[in-house]
Design a protein around this motif. Structure first.
Motif, PDB file in Angstrom:
ATOM      1  N   LEU A  64      37.876  30.346  45.085  1.00 48.38           N
ATOM      2  CA  LEU A  64      37.208  31.537  44.565  1.00 48.38           C
ATOM      3  C   LEU A  64      36.529  32.273  45.714  1.00 48.38           C
ATOM      4  O   LEU A  64      35.670  31.724  46.402  1.00 48.38           O
ATOM      5  CB  LEU A  64      36.176  31.155  43.507  1.00 48.38           C
ATOM      6  CG  LEU A  64      35.371  32.320  42.913  1.00 48.38           C
ATOM      7  CD1 LEU A  64      36.290  33.261  42.137  1.00 48.38           C
ATOM      8  CD2 LEU A  64      34.245  31.798  42.019  1.00 48.38           C
ATOM      9  N   ILE A  65      36.914  33.534  45.915  1.00 49.50           N
ATOM     10  CA  ILE A  65      36.320  34.392  46.938  1.00 49.50           C
ATOM     11  C   ILE A  65      35.380  35.370  46.242  1.00 49.50           C
ATOM     12  O   ILE A  65      35.800  36.116  45.354  1.00 49.50           O
ATOM     13  CB  ILE A  65      37.393  35.160  47.727  1.00 49.50           C
ATOM     14  CG1 ILE A  65      38.471  34.199  48.253  1.00 49.50           C
ATOM     15  CG2 ILE A  65      36.754  35.942  48.860  1.00 49.50           C
ATOM     16  CD1 ILE A  65      37.959  33.148  49.195  1.00 49.50           C
ATOM     17  N   THR A  66      34.112  35.369  46.642  1.00 51.48           N
ATOM     18  CA  THR A  66      33.109  36.234  46.025  1.00 51.48           C
ATOM     19  C   THR A  66      32.647  37.285  47.021  1.00 51.48           C
ATOM     20  O   THR A  66      32.380  36.979  48.191  1.00 51.48           O
ATOM     21  CB  THR A  66      31.901  35.406  45.551  1.00 51.48           C
ATOM     22  OG1 THR A  66      32.360  34.367  44.674  1.00 51.48           O
ATOM     23  CG2 THR A  66      30.907  36.283  44.806  1.00 51.48           C
ATOM     24  N   PHE A  67      32.542  38.536  46.555  1.00 54.36           N
ATOM     25  CA  PHE A  67      32.120  39.641  47.410  1.00 54.36           C
ATOM     26  C   PHE A  67      30.604  39.794  47.403  1.00 54.36           C
ATOM     27  O   PHE A  67      29.923  39.426  46.433  1.00 54.36           O
ATOM     28  CB  PHE A  67      32.746  40.960  46.941  1.00 54.36           C
ATOM     29  CG  PHE A  67      34.249  40.974  46.993  1.00 54.36           C
ATOM     30  CD1 PHE A  67      34.932  40.372  48.032  1.00 54.36           C
ATOM     31  CD2 PHE A  67      34.982  41.607  45.992  1.00 54.36           C
ATOM     32  CE1 PHE A  67      36.316  40.389  48.083  1.00 54.36           C
ATOM     33  CE2 PHE A  67      36.365  41.637  46.032  1.00 54.36           C
ATOM     34  CZ  PHE A  67      37.036  41.021  47.078  1.00 54.36           C
ATOM     35  N   SER A  68      30.089  40.376  48.480  1.00 54.53           N
ATOM     36  CA  SER A  68      28.660  40.692  48.533  1.00 54.53           C
ATOM     37  C   SER A  68      28.308  41.787  47.536  1.00 54.53           C
ATOM     38  O   SER A  68      27.195  41.818  46.990  1.00 54.53           O
ATOM     39  CB  SER A  68      28.272  41.137  49.949  1.00 54.53           C
ATOM     40  OG  SER A  68      28.535  40.113  50.881  1.00 54.53           O
ATOM     41  N   ALA A  69      29.248  42.687  47.298  1.00 56.37           N
ATOM     42  CA  ALA A  69      29.073  43.755  46.304  1.00 56.37           C
ATOM     43  C   ALA A  69      30.433  44.044  45.686  1.00 56.37           C
ATOM     44  O   ALA A  69      31.463  43.972  46.367  1.00 56.37           O
ATOM     45  CB  ALA A  69      28.494  45.010  46.950  1.00 56.37           C
ATOM     46  N   ALA A  70      30.434  44.355  44.390  1.00 59.65           N
ATOM     47  CA  ALA A  70      31.696  44.626  43.702  1.00 59.65           C
ATOM     48  C   ALA A  70      32.421  45.794  44.372  1.00 59.65           C
ATOM     49  O   ALA A  70      31.802  46.753  44.837  1.00 59.65           O
ATOM     50  CB  ALA A  70      31.433  44.933  42.234  1.00 59.65           C
ATOM     51  N   LYS A  71      33.746  45.705  44.417  1.00 58.01           N
ATOM     52  CA  LYS A  71      34.554  46.703  45.115  1.00 58.01           C
ATOM     53  C   LYS A  71      35.771  47.065  44.275  1.00 58.01           C
ATOM     54  O   LYS A  71      36.436  46.189  43.718  1.00 58.01           O
ATOM     55  CB  LYS A  71      35.011  46.140  46.463  1.00 58.01           C
ATOM     56  CG  LYS A  71      36.006  47.000  47.215  1.00 58.01           C
ATOM     57  CD  LYS A  71      35.346  48.199  47.859  1.00 58.01           C
ATOM     58  CE  LYS A  71      36.325  48.981  48.719  1.00 58.01           C
ATOM     59  NZ  LYS A  71      35.679  50.083  49.459  1.00 58.01           N
ATOM     60  N   LYS A  72      36.060  48.355  44.218  1.00 62.58           N
ATOM     61  CA  LYS A  72      37.299  48.821  43.590  1.00 62.58           C
ATOM     62  C   LYS A  72      38.270  49.193  44.705  1.00 62.58           C
ATOM     63  O   LYS A  72      38.077  50.173  45.413  1.00 62.58           O
ATOM     64  CB  LYS A  72      37.057  50.027  42.687  1.00 62.58           C
ATOM     65  CG  LYS A  72      38.316  50.506  41.953  1.00 62.58           C
ATOM     66  CD  LYS A  72      38.010  51.711  41.071  1.00 62.58           C
ATOM     67  CE  LYS A  72      39.239  52.110  40.260  1.00 62.58           C
ATOM     68  NZ  LYS A  72      40.386  52.504  41.114  1.00 62.58           N
ATOM     69  N   PHE A  73      39.291  48.387  44.870  1.00 60.85           N
ATOM     70  CA  PHE A  73      40.277  48.652  45.911  1.00 60.85           C
ATOM     71  C   PHE A  73      41.204  49.777  45.467  1.00 60.85           C
ATOM     72  O   PHE A  73      41.644  49.813  44.309  1.00 60.85           O
ATOM     73  CB  PHE A  73      41.084  47.389  46.216  1.00 60.85           C
ATOM     74  CG  PHE A  73      40.298  46.333  46.942  1.00 60.85           C
ATOM     75  CD1 PHE A  73      40.234  46.325  48.324  1.00 60.85           C
ATOM     76  CD2 PHE A  73      39.604  45.354  46.240  1.00 60.85           C
ATOM     77  CE1 PHE A  73      39.510  45.361  49.005  1.00 60.85           C
ATOM     78  CE2 PHE A  73      38.878  44.384  46.905  1.00 60.85           C
ATOM     79  CZ  PHE A  73      38.821  44.383  48.292  1.00 60.85           C
ATOM     80  N   PRO A  74      41.527  50.704  46.364  1.00 64.15           N
ATOM     81  CA  PRO A  74      42.311  51.879  45.966  1.00 64.15           C
ATOM     82  C   PRO A  74      43.762  51.570  45.629  1.00 64.15           C
ATOM     83  O   PRO A  74      44.338  52.186  44.731  1.00 64.15           O
ATOM     84  CB  PRO A  74      42.212  52.798  47.190  1.00 64.15           C
ATOM     85  CG  PRO A  74      41.945  51.876  48.337  1.00 64.15           C
ATOM     86  CD  PRO A  74      41.109  50.770  47.778  1.00 64.15           C
TER      87      PRO A  74
END
Length: 286
Positions: free
Chosen positions: A166-176
């Protein structure tokens, strides 16, 4: 009383010996000078070749790990790119219990196919690394601008069979854009951008040494594109000195998704010049 006879040499004999030794020494030096000069010249050429070859190999190794479509050349004196340390595939199939990476909205985590701790230490994903997906190097999908990257806060050990991490981001991101092959790349936290830069690589000075220096500079993201190379640097590692000529040339192909970068490096010391050229194949499949 009888004294034993004493023998010696006269001043004239001493002078004659000194003169003869000088003549013989002069004759020997004439024959020895050329081999000695040749030895030092050969050693200097070998040293220059070793420096140039080592630098070119290091540059080639770095460039081969560049994020696809991230190589930029402002002019012939510098090249910059985003290095990666590994790549993997993300879960896109909602089947099972894995965390699917959602491209329709901002997402804060996803499952990587594979066990992160099982990878070599220098390829494991850690906090501060950046995840890049489908980098095209154009507006809206440019890692230099942060369009398609997200910072990692944590990476859990693999679970399940086969294992997924499981890879967790520092902040949610919407990839284009979603990768057709469901692939992502990992940009190391310590070296987000690498730039090789030649400064003052224009000929030689009065002592016969190259004027220029080749530097390896580490930069941060985001990084705007420049039309010219910097005239000076601070905090950069010196890769080679006495550089008399330097050239970077990048030939890309959008249709075949590959490219070729040519590097020419010329080092001069005491009017002795070594010129090497190295070509590196670059895969631009995002």
């Amino acid at each position: 009383m009888h004294y034993p006879s004493q023998r010696g040499f006269t001043l004239i004999e001493l002078v004659m010996v000194i003169v003869l030794m000088g003549v013989i020494g002069g004759m020997v030096s004439v024959f020895m000078k050329s081999p000695i000069d040749a030895y030092f010249d050969s050693a200097r050429r070998a040293g220059l070749t070793d420096v140039a070859d080592t630098v070119l190999r290091r540059m080639g190794r770095d460039i081969r790990k560049a994020l696809p479509n991230s190589i930029r050349i402002a002019d012939s004196q510098c090249v910059e790119f985003i290095p990666t340390k590994t790549g993997a595939r993300y879960r896109s199939d909602p089947g099972g219990a894995g965390d699917v990476l959602d491209f329709s909205q901002s997402d804060g985590s996803f499952n990587m196919l594979g066990n992160n701790p099982a990878a070599p230490a220098d390829q494991q994903i850690g906090a501060g690394d950046l995840i890049a997906i489908y980098n095209l190097g154009i507006s809206g999908a440019d890692a230099f601008a942060g369009d398609n990257t997200a910072a990692v806060s944590s990476a859990s050990p693999g679970a399940g069979s086969p294992p997924e991490s499981l890879i967790t981001f520092s902040a949610a991101k919407k990839f284009p854009l979603e990768s057709p092959t469901k692939r992502f790349y990992v940009i190391t936290a310590t070296e987000k951008v690498v730039r090789y830069l030649c400064i003052d690589a224009t000929g030689t000075n009065a002592q016969g040494h190259g004027n220029g220096t080749l530097y390896r500079q580490v930069l941060s993201l985001p990084l705007a594109e420049s039309t010219t190379c910097p005239a000076s640097v601070t905090g950069a590692a010196v890769m080679a000195t006495n550089v008399s000529a330097c050239n970077f040339n990048y030939s890309g192909s959008d249709l075949q998704r590959n490219a070729l970068i040519s590097i020419k490096l010329q080092i001069t010391e005491k009017n002795e010049t070594v010129s090497l050229q190295h070509q590196v194949h670059v895969s631009n499949v995002p």
